[in-house]
Design an enzyme around this catalytic site. Structure first.
Site, PDB file in Angstrom:
ATOM      1  N   SER A 144      39.964  29.747  64.444  1.00 56.90           N
ATOM      2  CA  SER A 144      39.505  31.107  64.718  1.00 56.90           C
ATOM      3  C   SER A 144      39.184  31.224  66.195  1.00 56.90           C
ATOM      4  CB  SER A 144      38.247  31.416  63.899  1.00 56.90           C
ATOM      5  OG  SER A 144      37.626  32.615  64.336  1.00 56.90           O
ATOM      6  N   TYR A 157      29.215  29.980  61.548  1.00 61.59           N
ATOM      7  CA  TYR A 157      30.652  29.984  61.241  1.00 61.59           C
ATOM      8  C   TYR A 157      31.460  29.451  62.423  1.00 61.59           C
ATOM      9  CZ  TYR A 157      35.339  32.020  60.722  1.00 61.59           C
ATOM     10  OH  TYR A 157      36.706  32.200  60.664  1.00 61.59           O
TER      11      TYR A 157
END
Length: 251
Positions: A144, A157
């Site tokens: 990501s 995260y």
């Protein structure tokens, strides 16, 4: 093995209900992928995902897989490879978590880290070893843009994806020259069920756009893919913003 069009004939998706994983499978089936293994927790959603891909003409099998049970990975994923060569593995599972809640709930925070990092390390190593044993194949790891630099809004995260990103890069270096190709994919904000209700961020993308980037990356044997591509330059600039100033940015 890959066919004359450069598409994998067999695909293993770790995260069998992932929007990106399914979009990639659909795209690969359109390019002649004939066998798809969908690995995930047994559920009606996993069965429905498999059924939807079967309508496209592929042979689809479901595999019981739990990222939070690393002790089972070698046996369960090993059985997939024992049934026949796998040309491409897409590591697509992961959870976003809830930053505000997880900061005050260490157990929930650890679950995010365990799923996105620990489970991925275990599954990634099992699949990498199997690909190396068969002498060919690609391992695609969904990272990501959040892995690039800690953000106040999602650092739990982001930290799990940063660990995964470094792991995948190192694994790619370890496997260089063995016939196994490792590709790290760094999407920005992806419009999907997982992000419903969350404020959309700049450079937002879709599962289908990520799938297209994965397909192109596999054809080119890329090592890193950004989706959209403009994020490469944006994050390169953000990476060097002084920390006191970075804290003031709306990120």
């Amino acid at each position: 093995m890959k066919d004359a069009f450069g598409a994998p004939q067999s695909l293993l998706v770790l995260g069998g209900t992932s929007a990106i994983g399914l979009a990639t499978a659909r795209r690969m089936i359109a390019r002649r992928t004939r066998t798809v293994h969908l690995a995930g927790r047994p559920s009606p959603a996993l069965d429905a995902s498999a059924a939807s891909l079967r309508t496209l003409g592929a042979e689809v099998r479901t595999v019981a897989f739990d990222a939070l049970d690393p002790g089972s990975h070698e046996e369960l994923l090993g059985a997939v490879f024992a049934a026949g060569d796998v040309d491409a593995v897409l590591l697509a599972f992961g959870v976003l978590g809830d930053q505000a809640r997880d900061e005050s709930d260490p157990v929930a925070a650890a679950r995010v880290a365990g799923t996105n990092y620990t489970g991925a390390v275990s599954a990634g190593l099992v699949c990498a070893g199997a690909l190396q044993a068969q002498g060919h194949g690609s391992l695609v790891v969904l990272s990501s843009v959040a892995a690039e630099r800690a953000r106040r809004a999602d650092f739990i995260y982001g930290s799990s994806k940063a660990g995964l990103d470094v792991f995948a890069q190192g694994l790619g270096d370890a496997l260089y020259g063995t016939g196994v190709h490792v590709m790290v994919v760094r999407p920005g904000f992806v419009r999907s069920r997982a992000t419903e209700g969350r404020p959309e961020e700049p450079f937002a993308t879709t599962p289908e756009e990520v799938a297209g980037a994965i397909e192109r990356g596999l054809r080119r044997r890329s090592e890193t893919v950004w989706v959209p591509g403009a994020l490469r330059m944006v994050t390169a600039a953000v990476r060097h913003v002084p920390r006191p100033l970075y804290r003031r940015l709306p990120v």
